[in-house]
Design a protein around this motif. Structure first.
Motif, mmCIF file in Angstrom:
data_model
loop_
_atom_site.group_PDB
_atom_site.id
_atom_site.type_symbol
_atom_site.label_atom_id
_atom_site.label_comp_id
_atom_site.label_asym_id
_atom_site.label_seq_id
_atom_site.Cartn_x
_atom_site.Cartn_y
_atom_site.Cartn_z
ATOM 1 N N TYR A 71 3.632 2.377 -5.373
ATOM 2 C CA TYR A 71 2.977 1.579 -4.340
ATOM 3 C C TYR A 71 4.051 1.020 -3.411
ATOM 4 C CZ TYR A 71 -1.272 1.541 -7.266
ATOM 5 O OH TYR A 71 -2.364 1.887 -8.005
ATOM 6 N N THR A 72 3.636 0.700 -2.189
ATOM 7 C CA THR A 72 4.595 0.196 -1.211
ATOM 8 C C THR A 72 5.128 -1.188 -1.574
ATOM 9 O OG1 THR A 72 2.713 -0.614 0.079
ATOM 10 C CG2 THR A 72 3.634 1.522 0.703
ATOM 11 N N SER A 102 -3.009 -6.707 -1.065
ATOM 12 C CA SER A 102 -3.191 -5.395 -1.696
ATOM 13 C C SER A 102 -3.886 -5.496 -3.054
ATOM 14 C CB SER A 102 -1.838 -4.697 -1.868
ATOM 15 O OG SER A 102 -0.949 -5.493 -2.635
ATOM 16 N N ASP A 109 -1.875 0.495 -2.759
ATOM 17 C CA ASP A 109 -2.188 1.211 -1.531
ATOM 18 C C ASP A 109 -3.645 1.654 -1.475
ATOM 19 O OD1 ASP A 109 0.459 0.810 -0.977
ATOM 20 O OD2 ASP A 109 1.101 2.827 -1.519
ATOM 21 N N GLN A 155 -5.873 0.798 1.831
ATOM 22 C CA GLN A 155 -6.619 1.823 2.552
ATOM 23 C C GLN A 155 -8.101 1.485 2.617
ATOM 24 O OE1 GLN A 155 -5.246 4.556 4.196
ATOM 25 N NE2 GLN A 155 -7.325 4.626 5.032
ATOM 26 N N HIS A 194 2.557 5.941 5.647
ATOM 27 C CA HIS A 194 1.283 5.434 5.134
ATOM 28 C C HIS A 194 0.306 5.041 6.236
ATOM 29 C CE1 HIS A 194 2.698 5.249 0.929
ATOM 30 N NE2 HIS A 194 3.864 4.968 1.473
#
Length: 287
Positions: A12-13, A83, A149, A153, A226
Protein backbone atom coordinates in the motif's frame (compact mmCIF):
# COMPACT_ATOMS: atom_id res chain seq x y z
CA UNK A 1 20.49 -19.73 -0.34
CA UNK A 2 18.58 -17.52 2.09
CA UNK A 3 19.41 -13.83 2.16
CA UNK A 4 20.68 -12.39 5.43
CA UNK A 5 17.52 -10.41 6.13
CA UNK A 6 14.08 -10.98 4.64
CA UNK A 7 12.26 -7.64 4.85
CA UNK A 8 8.53 -7.20 4.43
CA UNK A 9 6.88 -4.30 2.66
CA UNK A 10 3.15 -3.58 2.70
CA UNK A 11 1.66 -3.35 -0.79
CA UNK A 12 0.00 0.00 0.00
CA UNK A 13 1.12 3.57 -0.56
CA UNK A 14 0.92 4.39 3.18
CA UNK A 15 4.37 2.87 3.87
CA UNK A 16 6.15 4.49 0.92
CA UNK A 17 7.86 7.31 2.87
CA UNK A 18 9.86 4.68 4.79
CA UNK A 19 10.94 2.88 1.58
CA UNK A 20 11.06 5.64 -1.04
CA UNK A 21 14.69 6.67 -0.46
CA UNK A 22 15.85 3.39 1.07
CA UNK A 23 19.33 2.69 -0.35
CA UNK A 24 18.77 -0.89 -1.46
CA UNK A 25 21.93 -1.03 -3.61
CA UNK A 26 24.03 -0.41 -0.50
CA UNK A 27 22.98 -3.77 0.90
CA UNK A 28 23.55 -5.74 -2.33
CA UNK A 29 22.60 -9.38 -1.66
CA UNK A 30 22.32 -9.04 2.12
CA UNK A 31 18.59 -8.30 2.10
CA UNK A 32 15.49 -9.47 0.25
CA UNK A 33 12.20 -7.53 0.02
CA UNK A 34 8.92 -9.46 0.26
CA UNK A 35 5.91 -7.35 -0.76
CA UNK A 36 2.43 -8.42 0.38
CA UNK A 37 -0.79 -7.02 1.85
CA UNK A 38 -0.87 -6.69 5.67
CA UNK A 39 -2.73 -9.94 6.41
CA UNK A 40 -0.21 -11.91 4.33
CA UNK A 41 2.77 -10.19 5.98
CA UNK A 42 1.29 -10.93 9.40
CA UNK A 43 1.11 -14.64 8.61
CA UNK A 44 4.56 -14.76 6.99
CA UNK A 45 6.14 -13.03 9.98
CA UNK A 46 4.41 -15.41 12.40
CA UNK A 47 5.69 -18.41 10.42
CA UNK A 48 9.26 -17.07 10.42
CA UNK A 49 9.29 -16.48 6.66
CA UNK A 50 10.04 -12.78 7.16
CA UNK A 51 12.60 -11.43 9.62
CA UNK A 52 11.63 -7.76 9.85
CA UNK A 53 9.01 -5.44 8.40
CA UNK A 54 5.71 -3.63 8.88
CA UNK A 55 2.91 -5.78 10.25
CA UNK A 56 -0.52 -4.96 11.60
CA UNK A 57 -0.33 -3.58 15.12
CA UNK A 58 -2.91 -6.17 16.17
CA UNK A 59 -0.68 -8.98 14.90
CA UNK A 60 2.22 -7.54 16.90
CA UNK A 61 0.12 -7.87 20.05
CA UNK A 62 -0.82 -11.46 19.17
CA UNK A 63 2.87 -12.39 18.95
CA UNK A 64 4.42 -9.86 21.34
CA UNK A 65 6.48 -12.50 23.15
CA UNK A 66 8.29 -13.28 19.87
CA UNK A 67 8.71 -9.76 18.47
CA UNK A 68 10.27 -6.40 19.20
CA UNK A 69 9.51 -3.23 17.21
CA UNK A 70 11.99 -0.94 15.47
CA UNK A 71 12.06 2.39 17.27
CA UNK A 72 10.46 5.46 15.68
CA UNK A 73 8.74 3.66 12.79
CA UNK A 74 5.01 3.12 12.32
CA UNK A 75 1.99 3.91 10.22
CA UNK A 76 -0.13 6.11 12.49
CA UNK A 77 -2.54 9.03 12.38
CA UNK A 78 -4.08 11.39 14.89
CA UNK A 79 -7.50 11.83 13.39
CA UNK A 80 -8.34 11.32 9.74
CA UNK A 81 -6.30 8.64 7.95
CA UNK A 82 -7.71 8.81 4.44
CA UNK A 83 -7.37 5.10 3.66
CA UNK A 84 -9.43 3.24 6.29
CA UNK A 85 -13.11 3.62 5.53
CA UNK A 86 -16.42 2.14 6.56
CA UNK A 87 -18.83 2.39 3.61
CA UNK A 88 -22.43 2.17 4.81
CA UNK A 89 -25.85 2.14 3.18
CA UNK A 90 -27.23 4.02 6.18
CA UNK A 91 -25.87 6.40 8.84
CA UNK A 92 -23.64 4.83 11.47
CA UNK A 93 -26.22 5.77 14.11
CA UNK A 94 -28.56 3.20 12.49
CA UNK A 95 -26.14 0.26 12.29
CA UNK A 96 -27.12 -1.53 15.50
CA UNK A 97 -27.94 -5.12 14.50
CA UNK A 98 -26.38 -4.66 11.05
CA UNK A 99 -24.31 -7.07 8.96
CA UNK A 100 -20.89 -5.72 7.97
CA UNK A 101 -18.48 -7.14 5.40
CA UNK A 102 -14.82 -6.91 6.45
CA UNK A 103 -11.85 -6.88 4.10
CA UNK A 104 -9.63 -9.96 4.32
CA UNK A 105 -6.47 -7.84 4.01
CA UNK A 106 -6.46 -6.33 7.51
CA UNK A 107 -6.06 -7.24 11.18
CA UNK A 108 -5.70 -3.95 13.07
CA UNK A 109 -8.52 -2.10 11.32
CA UNK A 110 -11.13 -4.88 11.45
CA UNK A 111 -10.63 -5.05 15.22
CA UNK A 112 -10.59 -1.26 15.49
CA UNK A 113 -14.03 -1.20 13.88
CA UNK A 114 -15.27 -3.81 16.35
CA UNK A 115 -13.98 -1.71 19.26
CA UNK A 116 -15.65 1.44 17.91
CA UNK A 117 -19.00 -0.21 17.25
CA UNK A 118 -19.16 -2.44 20.33
CA UNK A 119 -17.40 -0.37 23.00
CA UNK A 120 -18.25 3.17 21.96
CA UNK A 121 -21.61 2.73 20.25
CA UNK A 122 -22.79 -0.33 22.19
CA UNK A 123 -23.94 -2.12 19.03
CA UNK A 124 -24.43 -5.81 18.28
CA UNK A 125 -23.08 -6.52 14.79
CA UNK A 126 -22.62 -9.62 12.65
CA UNK A 127 -19.48 -9.78 10.50
CA UNK A 128 -18.41 -11.60 7.35
CA UNK A 129 -14.95 -11.54 5.76
CA UNK A 130 -14.59 -11.05 2.01
CA UNK A 131 -12.22 -10.04 -0.75
CA UNK A 132 -11.87 -6.21 -0.89
CA UNK A 133 -14.40 -5.55 -3.65
CA UNK A 134 -16.89 -2.96 -2.43
CA UNK A 135 -19.75 -3.73 -4.81
CA UNK A 136 -19.66 -7.45 -3.98
CA UNK A 137 -19.27 -6.79 -0.26
CA UNK A 138 -22.42 -4.66 -0.18
CA UNK A 139 -24.65 -7.15 -2.03
CA UNK A 140 -25.65 -8.89 1.21
CA UNK A 141 -24.33 -6.51 3.88
CA UNK A 142 -25.37 -3.16 5.30
CA UNK A 143 -21.81 -1.80 5.31
CA UNK A 144 -18.28 -2.73 4.27
CA UNK A 145 -14.78 -2.00 5.58
CA UNK A 146 -11.90 -1.35 3.18
CA UNK A 147 -8.32 -0.32 3.88
CA UNK A 148 -5.30 0.97 1.98
CA UNK A 149 -5.38 1.67 -1.73
CA UNK A 150 -8.62 -0.32 -2.12
CA UNK A 151 -10.30 2.19 0.21
CA UNK A 152 -8.76 5.17 -1.55
CA UNK A 153 -9.99 3.94 -4.93
CA UNK A 154 -13.49 3.24 -3.60
CA UNK A 155 -13.79 6.79 -2.22
CA UNK A 156 -12.53 8.16 -5.51
CA UNK A 157 -15.23 6.25 -7.38
CA UNK A 158 -17.89 7.90 -5.21
CA UNK A 159 -21.45 6.66 -4.86
CA UNK A 160 -24.51 7.16 -2.62
CA UNK A 161 -22.96 5.77 0.56
CA UNK A 162 -22.17 7.09 4.03
CA UNK A 163 -18.37 7.01 4.45
CA UNK A 164 -16.58 7.04 7.81
CA UNK A 165 -12.84 7.36 8.43
CA UNK A 166 -11.90 5.00 11.28
CA UNK A 167 -8.96 7.10 12.42
CA UNK A 168 -11.31 10.05 12.76
CA UNK A 169 -13.86 8.00 14.74
CA UNK A 170 -11.15 6.63 17.07
CA UNK A 171 -9.78 10.10 17.78
CA UNK A 172 -13.30 11.47 18.27
CA UNK A 173 -14.02 8.93 21.02
CA UNK A 174 -10.56 8.69 22.68
CA UNK A 175 -8.53 11.78 21.82
CA UNK A 176 -5.66 9.45 20.93
CA UNK A 177 -3.66 8.81 17.81
CA UNK A 178 -3.96 5.33 16.33
CA UNK A 179 -1.11 3.16 15.11
CA UNK A 180 -2.06 0.72 12.37
CA UNK A 181 1.32 -0.89 11.67
CA UNK A 182 4.69 -1.21 13.37
CA UNK A 183 8.00 -2.47 11.99
CA UNK A 184 8.45 -5.75 13.87
CA UNK A 185 11.56 -7.91 14.24
CA UNK A 186 11.58 -11.55 15.24
CA UNK A 187 13.64 -11.83 18.44
CA UNK A 188 15.85 -14.66 17.18
CA UNK A 189 17.05 -12.37 14.38
CA UNK A 190 18.52 -9.81 16.78
CA UNK A 191 21.59 -11.70 17.92
CA UNK A 192 22.58 -13.01 14.50
CA UNK A 193 21.98 -9.85 12.47
CA UNK A 194 22.09 -6.95 14.93
CA UNK A 195 24.70 -5.02 12.91
CA UNK A 196 22.87 -5.39 9.60
CA UNK A 197 19.57 -4.66 11.30
CA UNK A 198 20.99 -1.42 12.72
CA UNK A 199 22.05 -0.33 9.21
CA UNK A 200 18.65 -1.22 7.73
CA UNK A 201 16.87 0.62 10.55
CA UNK A 202 19.03 3.71 9.98
CA UNK A 203 18.25 3.59 6.25
CA UNK A 204 14.51 3.41 6.95
CA UNK A 205 14.76 6.42 9.26
CA UNK A 206 16.82 8.34 6.70
CA UNK A 207 14.24 7.66 3.98
CA UNK A 208 11.44 8.79 6.27
CA UNK A 209 13.24 12.03 7.11
CA UNK A 210 14.23 12.80 3.50
CA UNK A 211 10.62 12.29 2.40
CA UNK A 212 9.39 14.51 5.22
CA UNK A 213 11.69 17.33 4.11
CA UNK A 214 10.56 17.14 0.48
CA UNK A 215 7.38 15.22 -0.37
CA UNK A 216 7.35 16.38 -4.00
CA UNK A 217 9.05 13.37 -5.65
CA UNK A 218 6.95 10.93 -3.61
CA UNK A 219 3.70 12.71 -4.55
CA UNK A 220 4.66 12.70 -8.24
CA UNK A 221 5.53 9.00 -8.09
CA UNK A 222 2.24 8.03 -6.43
CA UNK A 223 0.24 10.24 -8.80
CA UNK A 224 1.92 8.60 -11.81
CA UNK A 225 1.47 5.03 -10.60
CA UNK A 226 -1.87 5.25 -8.74
CA UNK A 227 -3.71 8.12 -10.42
CA UNK A 228 -5.75 10.59 -8.42
CA UNK A 229 -5.17 14.24 -7.75
CA UNK A 230 -1.76 15.45 -6.52
CA UNK A 231 -3.38 17.70 -3.90
CA UNK A 232 -5.35 14.68 -2.66
CA UNK A 233 -2.13 12.68 -2.25
CA UNK A 234 -0.42 15.63 -0.55
CA UNK A 235 -3.21 15.84 2.04
CA UNK A 236 -3.10 12.08 2.49
CA UNK A 237 0.60 11.91 3.32
CA UNK A 238 0.41 15.02 5.49
CA UNK A 239 -2.18 13.23 7.64
CA UNK A 240 -0.05 10.13 8.16
CA UNK A 241 2.58 9.75 10.88
CA UNK A 242 5.52 7.38 10.44
CA UNK A 243 7.07 8.06 13.84
CA UNK A 244 6.58 5.96 16.95
CA UNK A 245 7.04 7.98 20.11
CA UNK A 246 5.16 8.28 23.38
CA UNK A 247 2.05 9.73 21.71
CA UNK A 248 1.72 6.78 19.32
CA UNK A 249 2.57 4.18 21.98
CA UNK A 250 -0.01 5.52 24.46
CA UNK A 251 -2.76 5.38 21.84
CA UNK A 252 -1.75 1.91 20.66
CA UNK A 253 -1.53 0.42 24.13
CA UNK A 254 -4.99 1.83 24.92
CA UNK A 255 -6.24 0.10 21.75
CA UNK A 256 -4.72 -3.14 23.07
CA UNK A 257 -6.55 -2.71 26.37
CA UNK A 258 -9.83 -2.12 24.56
CA UNK A 259 -9.22 -5.22 22.43
CA UNK A 260 -8.53 -7.32 25.51
CA UNK A 261 -11.64 -5.93 27.22
CA UNK A 262 -13.76 -7.19 24.29
CA UNK A 263 -11.99 -10.56 24.18
CA UNK A 264 -10.25 -9.79 20.87
CA UNK A 265 -6.88 -10.29 22.60
CA UNK A 266 -6.24 -12.62 25.54
CA UNK A 267 -4.52 -9.80 27.44
CA UNK A 268 -3.32 -6.21 26.87
CA UNK A 269 0.07 -5.94 25.19
CA UNK A 270 2.95 -3.51 25.50
CA UNK A 271 5.36 -2.52 22.75
CA UNK A 272 9.01 -3.47 23.24
CA UNK A 273 11.23 -1.21 21.11
CA UNK A 274 14.65 -1.99 19.64
CA UNK A 275 17.27 0.36 18.32
CA UNK A 276 20.99 0.08 17.63
CA UNK A 277 22.83 -0.48 20.90
CA UNK A 278 20.05 -2.48 22.51
CA UNK A 279 16.37 -2.73 23.27
CA UNK A 280 14.20 -0.17 25.01
CA UNK A 281 11.51 -1.86 27.04
CA UNK A 282 8.44 0.30 27.57
CA UNK A 283 6.06 -0.12 30.45
CA UNK A 284 2.33 0.22 30.05
CA UNK A 285 0.91 3.69 30.56
CA UNK A 286 -2.60 3.87 31.98
CA UNK A 287 -5.24 6.04 30.44
Amino acid sequence: MQKSLRIGQILYTNVLPVYFYFDQERFEDRIEFIRQVPAQLNQAMARGEIDVGPISSFSYAEHASHYVALADLSVSAKGRVGSLFLFSKKPIEQLDGAKIAMTNTSATTVNLLKIILHKFYGYEISYVTQEPELEQMLLDSDAALLIGDDAIQAVRNGGPLHVYDLGELWHQFTGYSMTFAVWAVRKEVLAEHSGLLADVHASFLASKEKTRQNTGPLIEYVHTHHGGDMQEWTRYFQGLQHDFGDEQRIGLEYYYRCAAELGLLPAPATVDLWQAGGRQTNTTLTR
